[in-house]
Design a protein around this motif. Structure first.
Motif, short mmCIF file in Angstrom:
data_model
loop_
_atom_site.label_atom_id
_atom_site.label_comp_id
_atom_site.label_asym_id
_atom_site.label_seq_id
_atom_site.Cartn_x
_atom_site.Cartn_y
_atom_site.Cartn_z
N GLU A 92 0.87 -1.17 0.00
CA GLU A 92 0.00 0.00 0.00
C GLU A 92 0.91 1.22 0.00
O GLU A 92 1.75 1.37 0.89
N ARG A 96 1.07 11.48 2.19
CA ARG A 96 0.45 12.38 3.18
C ARG A 96 0.88 13.81 2.91
O ARG A 96 2.08 14.08 2.77
N GLY A 101 -4.90 10.42 10.78
CA GLY A 101 -4.91 8.96 10.89
C GLY A 101 -3.72 8.37 11.61
O GLY A 101 -3.30 8.84 12.67
N SER A 102 -3.14 7.33 10.99
CA SER A 102 -2.10 6.56 11.69
C SER A 102 -0.83 7.37 11.94
O SER A 102 -0.09 7.09 12.87
N ASP A 131 -1.61 -4.74 7.98
CA ASP A 131 -0.95 -3.80 7.05
C ASP A 131 0.22 -3.04 7.69
O ASP A 131 0.22 -1.80 7.74
N ASP A 178 -4.54 12.91 2.50
CA ASP A 178 -3.67 11.74 2.27
C ASP A 178 -4.44 10.73 1.42
O ASP A 178 -5.65 10.89 1.19
N LYS A 180 -4.14 6.35 -0.38
CA LYS A 180 -3.42 5.08 -0.54
C LYS A 180 -3.58 4.59 -1.98
O LYS A 180 -4.69 4.55 -2.51
N ASP A 200 -13.01 6.21 -0.21
CA ASP A 200 -12.62 5.05 0.63
C ASP A 200 -11.11 5.02 0.87
O ASP A 200 -10.65 4.49 1.87
N ARG A 203 -8.28 10.76 2.08
CA ARG A 203 -8.90 11.69 3.03
C ARG A 203 -9.08 13.02 2.30
O ARG A 203 -8.11 13.57 1.77
N ARG A 219 -15.61 5.79 9.80
CA ARG A 219 -14.70 5.28 10.83
C ARG A 219 -15.02 5.90 12.19
O ARG A 219 -15.00 5.23 13.21
P1 5GP Z 1 -3.77 5.83 7.64
O1 5GP Z 1 -2.42 5.19 7.53
O2 5GP Z 1 -3.68 7.21 8.21
O3 5GP Z 1 -4.78 4.96 8.32
O4 5GP Z 1 -4.31 6.00 6.15
C1 5GP Z 1 -3.68 6.87 5.25
C2 5GP Z 1 -4.55 6.96 3.98
O5 5GP Z 1 -4.53 5.73 3.30
C3 5GP Z 1 -6.03 7.26 4.24
O6 5GP Z 1 -6.51 8.09 3.20
C4 5GP Z 1 -6.70 5.91 4.19
O7 5GP Z 1 -8.02 6.00 3.72
C5 5GP Z 1 -5.82 5.15 3.21
N1 5GP Z 1 -5.67 3.74 3.59
C6 5GP Z 1 -4.76 3.20 4.43
N2 5GP Z 1 -4.92 1.86 4.54
C7 5GP Z 1 -5.95 1.55 3.75
C8 5GP Z 1 -6.62 0.32 3.44
O8 5GP Z 1 -6.26 -0.77 3.91
N3 5GP Z 1 -7.68 0.40 2.59
C9 5GP Z 1 -8.11 1.59 2.06
N4 5GP Z 1 -9.19 1.60 1.23
N5 5GP Z 1 -7.50 2.76 2.32
C10 5GP Z 1 -6.44 2.74 3.16
#
Ligand code: 5GP
Length: 245
Positions: A92, A96, A101-102, A131, A178, A180, A200, A203, A219
């Motif tokens: 993935e 950003r 988020g993370s 992940d 951000d 993916k 999905d 962001r 979420r």
């Molecule tokens: P975060 O790492 O902050 O959770 O996600 C960062 C960005 O990647 C966000 O826009 C989030 O929606 C996207 N993203 C991260 N992991 C996934 C995933 O497993 N599936 C999807 N659809 N989007 C993800």
């Protein structure tokens, strides 16, 4: 769509992938199902499949117009895309522009901090492991997924896509916080941008109010999930008319 459909080759969290008469082309059927937190939270967002298929189709065309090769062939119905068959690289690729988020969780950074420059990071596309974040050495040596050349190419394409998306969305009053991406190789060994481009996996914040217009509404139980997705679709369609005609 029943799971036993003979030509169903993959059923993901929000899409089903079917074979077609052409072995090089697949049909991606976008469902309304929504998941978060590695599928611990599950639900439905009314019409999400149609919205995400259409936004994805328009954004893939935007990428193609700007020289980024994608798996997109055409939108074959309101919730289906025909796409080139690729071998997905199980990484993935996350970009950003603004902390959310993370990143906020991992580094205790306040949500909304504008990053000095875009960050590209890689996670292992593996639900069982949640992940996890990857280093280049993990990718090349521990997992043997791919090499530096491909990672450089992916990074450059992703940063280019980020500039294209930021410019496009600014025109419709949306900040790209951000997103993916996923990539794969087709039968000719061409690297193609794959999967989907939608609220999905992006962001999106309203540029004036910072209102969230993406899956964070689901979420975080913020309500008005469908109307946020519809709002993104409406704005993308308006701007795409100017750019893709
Ligand atoms: P975060 O790492 O902050 O959770 O996600 C960062 C960005 O990647 C966000 O826009 C989030 O929606 C996207 N993203 C991260 N992991 C996934 C995933 O497993 N599936 C999807 N659809 N989007 C993800």
């Amino acid at each position: 769509m029943p799971i036993s459909t003979p030509n169903l080759i993959y059923s993901g969290k929000a899409k089903d992938i079917f074979e077609t008469d052409d072995p090089t082309v697949l049909r991606a059927y976008f469902r309304d199902s929504a998941t978060a937190f590695n599928a611990q939270k599950k639900g439905e967002i009314h019409d999400k499949g149609k919205i995400n298929a259409t936004i994805s189709a328009l954004l893939f065309q935007l990428c193609e117009k700007n020289g980024i090769k994608t798996h997109f062939v055409k939108q074959s119905s309101d919730r289906e895309l025909l796409v080139k068959r690729v071998n997905i690289i199980p990484i993935e690729v996350i970009v950003r522009n603004i902390a959310a988020g993370s990143l906020c969780k991992r580094l205790a950074i306040k949500e909304g901090k504008v990053l000095k420059e875009p960050i590209v990071e890689f996670s292992y596309k593996n639900d069982e492991l949640g992940d996890p974040l990857l280093t280049r050495a993990y990718i090349k040596i521990a997992l043997e997924i791919t090499d530096d050349k491909t990672l450089d190419e992916i990074t450059n394409l992703t940063l280019k896509a980020n500039e294209i998306f930021k410019e496009f969305f600014l025109k419709v009053g949306i900040k790209v916080v951000d997103f993916k991406l996923e990539y794969g190789f087709d039968k000719d060994n061409d690297l193609l941008l794959a999967d989907e481009l939608s609220p999905d996996n992006f962001r999106f914040w309203d540029a004036k109010t910072n209102e969230k217009l993406d899956k964070d509404r689901f979420r975080q139980d913020l309500g008005n999930v469908e109307s946020a997705y519809q709002e993104v679709l409406k704005r993308v369609k308006e701007e795409a008319k100017n750019i893709l005609s």
